[in-house]
Design a protein around this motif. Structure first.
Motif, short mmCIF file in Angstrom:
data_model
loop_
_atom_site.label_atom_id
_atom_site.label_comp_id
_atom_site.label_asym_id
_atom_site.label_seq_id
_atom_site.Cartn_x
_atom_site.Cartn_y
_atom_site.Cartn_z
N THR A 145 -1.16 113.03 130.20
CA THR A 145 -0.23 112.24 131.02
C THR A 145 -0.78 110.85 131.27
O THR A 145 -0.07 109.84 131.17
CB THR A 145 0.02 112.97 132.36
N ARG A 146 -2.06 110.76 131.58
CA ARG A 146 -2.68 109.46 131.88
C ARG A 146 -2.70 108.55 130.66
O ARG A 146 -2.68 107.32 130.80
CB ARG A 146 -4.09 109.68 132.41
N THR A 147 -2.78 109.12 129.48
CA THR A 147 -2.85 108.32 128.25
C THR A 147 -1.50 108.22 127.54
O THR A 147 -1.43 107.71 126.42
CB THR A 147 -3.91 108.90 127.29
N GLY A 148 -0.44 108.70 128.20
CA GLY A 148 0.90 108.49 127.68
C GLY A 148 1.36 109.45 126.62
O GLY A 148 2.35 109.18 125.93
N TYR A 149 0.68 110.59 126.49
CA TYR A 149 1.07 111.57 125.48
C TYR A 149 1.99 112.65 126.07
O TYR A 149 1.83 113.05 127.22
CB TYR A 149 -0.17 112.29 124.92
N LEU A 150 2.90 113.11 125.24
CA LEU A 150 3.65 114.34 125.49
C LEU A 150 3.09 115.41 124.57
O LEU A 150 2.74 115.13 123.42
CB LEU A 150 5.14 114.14 125.19
N SER A 151 3.02 116.64 125.05
CA SER A 151 2.54 117.75 124.23
C SER A 151 3.70 118.28 123.40
O SER A 151 4.72 118.73 123.92
CB SER A 151 1.99 118.86 125.13
N SER A 152 3.54 118.22 122.09
CA SER A 152 4.56 118.73 121.17
C SER A 152 4.26 120.18 120.84
O SER A 152 3.28 120.47 120.14
CB SER A 152 4.60 117.91 119.88
N PRO A 153 5.06 121.12 121.31
CA PRO A 153 4.79 122.53 121.02
C PRO A 153 5.22 122.90 119.61
O PRO A 153 5.93 122.15 118.93
CB PRO A 153 5.65 123.26 122.05
N VAL A 154 4.77 124.05 119.17
CA VAL A 154 5.30 124.69 117.96
C VAL A 154 6.12 125.88 118.43
O VAL A 154 5.61 126.73 119.15
CB VAL A 154 4.18 125.16 117.02
N THR A 155 7.37 125.95 118.04
CA THR A 155 8.21 127.09 118.43
C THR A 155 8.51 128.01 117.26
O THR A 155 8.90 129.16 117.45
CB THR A 155 9.53 126.63 119.06
N LEU A 156 8.34 127.50 116.03
CA LEU A 156 8.58 128.30 114.83
C LEU A 156 7.48 128.01 113.82
O LEU A 156 7.15 126.85 113.57
CB LEU A 156 9.93 127.95 114.19
N TRP A 157 6.92 129.07 113.26
CA TRP A 157 6.02 128.90 112.11
C TRP A 157 6.15 130.12 111.23
O TRP A 157 6.69 131.15 111.63
CB TRP A 157 4.58 128.65 112.55
N PHE A 158 5.68 130.00 110.00
CA PHE A 158 5.83 131.14 109.09
C PHE A 158 4.55 131.45 108.34
O PHE A 158 4.56 131.96 107.25
CB PHE A 158 7.01 130.93 108.13
N TYR A 159 3.42 131.11 108.96
CA TYR A 159 2.10 131.53 108.47
C TYR A 159 1.81 130.99 107.08
O TYR A 159 1.14 131.62 106.28
CB TYR A 159 1.98 133.06 108.52
N ASP A 160 2.31 129.78 106.82
CA ASP A 160 2.10 129.20 105.50
C ASP A 160 0.63 128.90 105.22
O ASP A 160 0.20 128.92 104.07
CB ASP A 160 2.94 127.93 105.34
N ALA A 161 -0.15 128.62 106.28
CA ALA A 161 -1.57 128.33 106.07
C ALA A 161 -2.29 129.52 105.45
O ALA A 161 -3.24 129.36 104.68
CB ALA A 161 -2.23 127.93 107.38
N GLN A 162 -1.82 130.75 105.79
CA GLN A 162 -2.45 131.94 105.24
C GLN A 162 -2.14 132.12 103.75
O GLN A 162 -2.81 132.88 103.07
CB GLN A 162 -2.03 133.19 106.03
N PHE A 163 -1.12 131.42 103.26
CA PHE A 163 -0.84 131.44 101.82
C PHE A 163 -1.72 130.44 101.07
O PHE A 163 -1.88 130.55 99.86
CB PHE A 163 0.63 131.08 101.57
N ALA A 164 -2.23 129.45 101.78
CA ALA A 164 -2.89 128.32 101.11
C ALA A 164 -4.14 128.74 100.35
O ALA A 164 -4.39 128.27 99.23
CB ALA A 164 -3.24 127.25 102.14
N VAL A 165 -4.95 129.63 100.94
CA VAL A 165 -6.19 130.02 100.29
C VAL A 165 -5.90 130.85 99.04
O VAL A 165 -6.51 130.64 97.98
CB VAL A 165 -7.10 130.80 101.26
N ALA A 166 -4.96 131.77 99.13
CA ALA A 166 -4.58 132.56 97.95
C ALA A 166 -4.04 131.65 96.85
O ALA A 166 -4.32 131.86 95.65
CB ALA A 166 -3.54 133.61 98.34
N TYR A 167 -3.27 130.66 97.23
CA TYR A 167 -2.71 129.73 96.24
C TYR A 167 -3.82 128.93 95.57
O TYR A 167 -3.77 128.69 94.35
CB TYR A 167 -1.71 128.81 96.92
#
Length: 324
Positions: A145-167
């Motif tokens: 708040t003091r530095t002017g940021y808003l927190s951007s949440p994640v509401t949807l994800w599909f675990y794509d990072a877990q595919f990255a290593v296999a790929y």
């Protein structure tokens, strides 16, 4: 016969990208990198009229490759924006507040020229972990708040990072059949997980809120994003800006649940309201781990090696159980 409406039909979704530089300790596969993935994503967003995508990048990898920051010029020139995602991508669960905020400020110093071009100053917690105690969350939120940021949440994800290593294993082995299977399954998983999580959020909140979707800047994401966006649009998803999504109180205020576990906001709302979330995370991840196997390069081993590398820069003790 009455049919249940598809939760995707009419769903308003702001798309965001995390970690275009990946993480220290997890390099891109040979022949691929931030520039090629970013270019593919910019093209996919243009193809499907996805507006003003915020990229949230941990900046530690640019210490070894400062030239990688040049992709942000092209990103912004295409009409997209940049936010803050800490420097080293360490969970707030594993650090004290002062150390965490020093990491936030270090990333700000690097990304300021691009952050200042955006219509809003957004910050995203590493691993979407906004603190295992309310006291920690309050300490970081006060600084934001003091530095002017808003927190951007994640509401949807599909675990794509877990595919990255296999790929990456499939690429290293030259196994084109495995690459194609992983791409096809990631597209299917993206649609299925978006549908499941959106439905759970609607049940938990009592209405269908605007959503903020996360995809990572990995090689497999670059190879599949155009297909994912096309399929979601075909099923009725409407792409909106983060600013529009953040006007929804579900995102501006956030979820009512504090947990140290790896959860997005829809999952936290579901747990708070006692709404069941079947197959989240998806069971298919077990099959993904069996594809193109290479000794020492499972998802857990690669992530463990990366966090050991981070601990050389900022002392902390990772808690693998936080991801369960």
């Amino acid at each position: 016969m009455n049919q249940t409406p598809d939760p995707l039909n009419g769903l308003r979704v702001a798309v965001t990208v995390d970690d275009q530089f990946q993480w220290t300790g997890i390099p891109f596969p040979e022949g691929h990198g931030p520039k090629s993935v970013s270019r593919a994503m910019i093209e996919a967003f243009a193809n499907h009229r996805v507006p003003e995508v915020y990229a949230f990048n941990s900046t530690a990898p640019t210490e070894d490759d400062p030239g990688a920051l040049s992709i942000l010029d092209d990103w912004c020139a295409a009409g997209h924006h940049v936010g803050n995602h800490t420097h080293q991508h360490i969970s707030l669960n594993w650090l004290d507040v002062d150390t965490y905020l020093s990491d936030v400020d270090k990333s700000e110093e690097i990304l300021r020229p691009w952050i200042e071009r955006a219509p809003s100053r957004y910050f995203r917690y590493a691993f979407a972990m906004d603190g295992d105690t309310w006291e920690k969350t309050r300490g970081v939120q006060t600084h934001l708040t003091r530095t002017g940021y808003l927190s951007s949440p994640v509401t949807l994800w599909f675990y794509d990072a877990q595919f990255a290593v296999a790929y990456q294993r499939a690429l290293a082995l030259g196994d084109r059949e495995a690459q194609q299977w992983l791409e096809d399954v990631l597209v299917q998983t993206a649609v299925d997980q978006t549908r499941r999580q959106a439905a759970a959020a609607a049940r938990a909140i009592g209405r269908s809120p605007a959503h903020i979707l996360l995809i990572h800047g990995t090689t497999v994401a670059g190879a599949t994003l155009d297909r994912i966006l096309a399929e979601l649009a075909r099923l009725g998803v409407e792409y909106i800006t983060s600013e529009e999504a953040m006007r929804d109180p579900a995102n501006a205020v956030g979820s009512p649940r504090t947990t140290r576990q790896f959860r997005n906001s829809s999952q936290k709302w579901a747990e708070f309201a006692g709404v069941a979330l079947d197959d989240v995370p998806p069971a298919i991840l077990a099959e993904v781990e069996e594809v193109a196997k290479i000794d020492g390069q499972s998802w857990n081993e690669v992530l463990g090696g990366a966090t050991a590398e981070w601990a050389k820069r900022i002392p902390f003790t990772p808690m693998p159980s936080d991801f369960h």
